[in-house]
Design a protein around this motif. Sequence first.
Motif, PDB file in Angstrom:
ATOM      1  N   TYR A  52       0.838  -1.210   0.000  1.00  0.00           N
ATOM      2  CA  TYR A  52       0.000   0.000   0.000  1.00  0.00           C
ATOM      3  C   TYR A  52       0.866   1.251   0.000  1.00  0.00           C
ATOM      4  O   TYR A  52       0.565   2.242  -0.673  1.00  0.00           O
ATOM      5  N   TRP A  53       1.954   1.223   0.778  1.00  0.00           N
ATOM      6  CA  TRP A  53       2.844   2.381   0.825  1.00  0.00           C
ATOM      7  C   TRP A  53       3.557   2.584  -0.506  1.00  0.00           C
ATOM      8  O   TRP A  53       3.747   3.717  -0.954  1.00  0.00           O
ATOM      9  N   VAL A  54       3.975   1.510  -1.143  1.00  0.00           N
ATOM     10  CA  VAL A  54       4.679   1.619  -2.420  1.00  0.00           C
ATOM     11  C   VAL A  54       3.767   2.156  -3.508  1.00  0.00           C
ATOM     12  O   VAL A  54       4.129   3.072  -4.261  1.00  0.00           O
ATOM     13  N   VAL A  62      -3.410   6.626   6.525  1.00  0.00           N
ATOM     14  CA  VAL A  62      -4.517   5.684   6.678  1.00  0.00           C
ATOM     15  C   VAL A  62      -3.989   4.251   6.674  1.00  0.00           C
ATOM     16  O   VAL A  62      -4.445   3.400   7.447  1.00  0.00           O
ATOM     17  N   THR A  63      -3.012   3.974   5.823  1.00  0.00           N
ATOM     18  CA  THR A  63      -2.381   2.653   5.819  1.00  0.00           C
ATOM     19  C   THR A  63      -1.784   2.340   7.187  1.00  0.00           C
ATOM     20  O   THR A  63      -1.789   1.188   7.632  1.00  0.00           O
ATOM     21  N   SER A  64      -1.298   3.365   7.872  1.00  0.00           N
ATOM     22  CA  SER A  64      -0.675   3.156   9.178  1.00  0.00           C
ATOM     23  C   SER A  64      -1.675   2.715  10.245  1.00  0.00           C
ATOM     24  O   SER A  64      -1.258   2.256  11.322  1.00  0.00           O
ATOM     25  N   LEU A  65      -2.951   2.833   9.985  1.00  0.00           N
ATOM     26  CA  LEU A  65      -3.975   2.411  10.951  1.00  0.00           C
ATOM     27  C   LEU A  65      -4.302   0.923  10.849  1.00  0.00           C
ATOM     28  O   LEU A  65      -5.039   0.396  11.690  1.00  0.00           O
ATOM     29  N   ILE A  66      -3.774   0.250   9.842  1.00  0.00           N
ATOM     30  CA  ILE A  66      -4.105  -1.169   9.630  1.00  0.00           C
ATOM     31  C   ILE A  66      -3.780  -2.036  10.842  1.00  0.00           C
ATOM     32  O   ILE A  66      -4.571  -2.918  11.199  1.00  0.00           O
ATOM     33  N   PRO A  67      -2.641  -1.860  11.542  1.00  0.00           N
ATOM     34  CA  PRO A  67      -2.401  -2.692  12.729  1.00  0.00           C
ATOM     35  C   PRO A  67      -3.490  -2.585  13.783  1.00  0.00           C
ATOM     36  O   PRO A  67      -3.783  -3.569  14.460  1.00  0.00           O
ATOM     37  N   LEU A  68      -4.094  -1.400  13.934  1.00  0.00           N
ATOM     38  CA  LEU A  68      -5.179  -1.257  14.903  1.00  0.00           C
ATOM     39  C   LEU A  68      -6.342  -2.178  14.586  1.00  0.00           C
ATOM     40  O   LEU A  68      -7.026  -2.671  15.493  1.00  0.00           O
ATOM     41  N   ALA A  69      -6.571  -2.433  13.311  1.00  0.00           N
ATOM     42  CA  ALA A  69      -7.688  -3.270  12.906  1.00  0.00           C
ATOM     43  C   ALA A  69      -7.318  -4.750  12.832  1.00  0.00           C
ATOM     44  O   ALA A  69      -8.116  -5.613  13.228  1.00  0.00           O
TER      45      ALA A  69
END
Length: 609
Positions: A52-54, A62-69
Amino acid sequence: MGSNCKQIFWELWSFMDIFVILFIPILCLPLIIAVPTSESYCGYVLLVMALYWVFECMPISVTSLIPLALFPVFGIMDGGATASMYFKDTSALLLGGIMMAIAIENWNLHRRIALGVLMISGTKPRWLLLGFMLVTWFLSMWISNSATTSMMLPIAQAVLVRLSEIKEENKEKLRELESHHIDIDLSDEDNGAVAYVVDNGTMDTKPGNDSLHKDVTVTENRNEVKETDNADDFSISEEYKLMGKALMLAICYSSSIGGTCTLIGTPPNLILLGQLDDRYPDHPLNFLSWFVFSFPSSLVFIFLAWLWLLATFLELNPCRESGCRSCSCSCETSEEETIIKNVLKNEYEKLGAWSWAELSVLTMFVALCLFWISRDIGGYGWCMLFPEDYITDATPAIFMSIVLFCFPSEFPNFYFLRTKEDSPPSKPRTSLLNWQVVNKKMPWSLFLLLGGGFALAEGMEMSGLSQWIGDLLTALDGLSDWVIVLICGAVACFFTEITSNTAVATILIPILISLAETTCINPLYITVPCTILVSYAFMLPVATAPNAMVFSNGLLTIPDMALTGFFLSVFGIIWITFWVNSWGNLFEDIDTYPEWAMLDNTTCVDSAI
């Protein structure tokens, strides 16, 4: 039919980001289906976030919130533990540093410093280029690279545009003279008179010594002045095009290099600090130790970059025209240098006299730097006045930020402090910083990005993925330590050309720590140079925001940036590898595995101090 197909194609293309967002998790599903372990679950999250970052199919914050989910769903970490990663001591340090930077920007202190230094740096192109680089380099230590670039670009453009305007004015004057054909009669040898026969038949005489008869036609220089236009109406003459390219690249390169000098200069530095805090509570890295290691290296590399730009575009380039004024080594002041000096002087005069607010912010900025430097100096410092390990670099940063919200932006005007007779103000005096300004300029998404990186690193450690990756990298154990550092640094430097340097640091640093523990290398020996090289993104406009900003004015081309940046990146890799093996050995004994990194890593006990 063709137009319909084309319309359908573009309609589908407009949904490309959504397709990528949906396709990447499906593509990675075999990883967790085939190997349903905690390590593979964490690897799945890491792979999805990295892709996603690439591809930047969604905002990186927003991609950085994925670990929370996903971490609680996969049983990697519970929701509370994951959420606690999103604001840590490192985030507080970043918050305080950015608030100070916002105050500096809000009162134009950075612009005054920049113009003041440029006015004394010299106006010859080589010294002007160095002046721009040193100013940008210094400012980017304390404020964001993007803010530094956006402030320096208009100054450079004003200089280039004014030079072109003067050139165009001279061109018009020469065109007027071209319309007059002058006949010079030097035949009267006895009286030494020179007769000028002009188009309208009138004659003028002036003393002369020549005995020849000539017809002279005054013409302008036939080297046409070409202009480069773009949407921003930024145009310069062809004569100053190479100088303009050098200035543009100097600004974006210097902002990236300067950000590596301090811990708050760029996010990858803070990512390294945060992950070392999590893994090694007693590690020696702090504001002062980073500054002592990185500042001299960065200063030398700025001069190397300056020489490279001179060799590529200006006076050290053997392909340059010998008569070009931009390449002159003469000590005499040329017309162009006078113009540059006047432009800088006019820009500085627009700022007016020093204000109370500017002096106050400057004082607090210097005080904060002194607090950081003197907090812990080899086990001594003002932090010894408080309980051990209670004071961090974030403490003075937050304290000074609070003071900025309380300190008045105008000089007190009462009793013995009164400077003029006037009525008291009808409304309260404003402070140096207010929440409206902070809320507008604060890059809140950066905190989510840092938090996502910390959560991902913690998840990799908790799930055992870091150890698994480290075991895979044992194949590098047969190589010399400096070769491992060189390889990892090259990977970090070139990988950051295609995605955010913060994202690269988030993914790479936990892997490097695992590699250091597996191969019994001092973690600082491999992580610090790679963290610095993550910021050395010089080749492509998409690599960093400063690169994109200087590229957007249309003066540079992709080959200009790619070729110049490629060789500068190679210089950077070689230089940082040399620096960590020379100064790094003097500053920190990197040849041995340190005691503070032992923890549960008993395999490296023989290499420990």
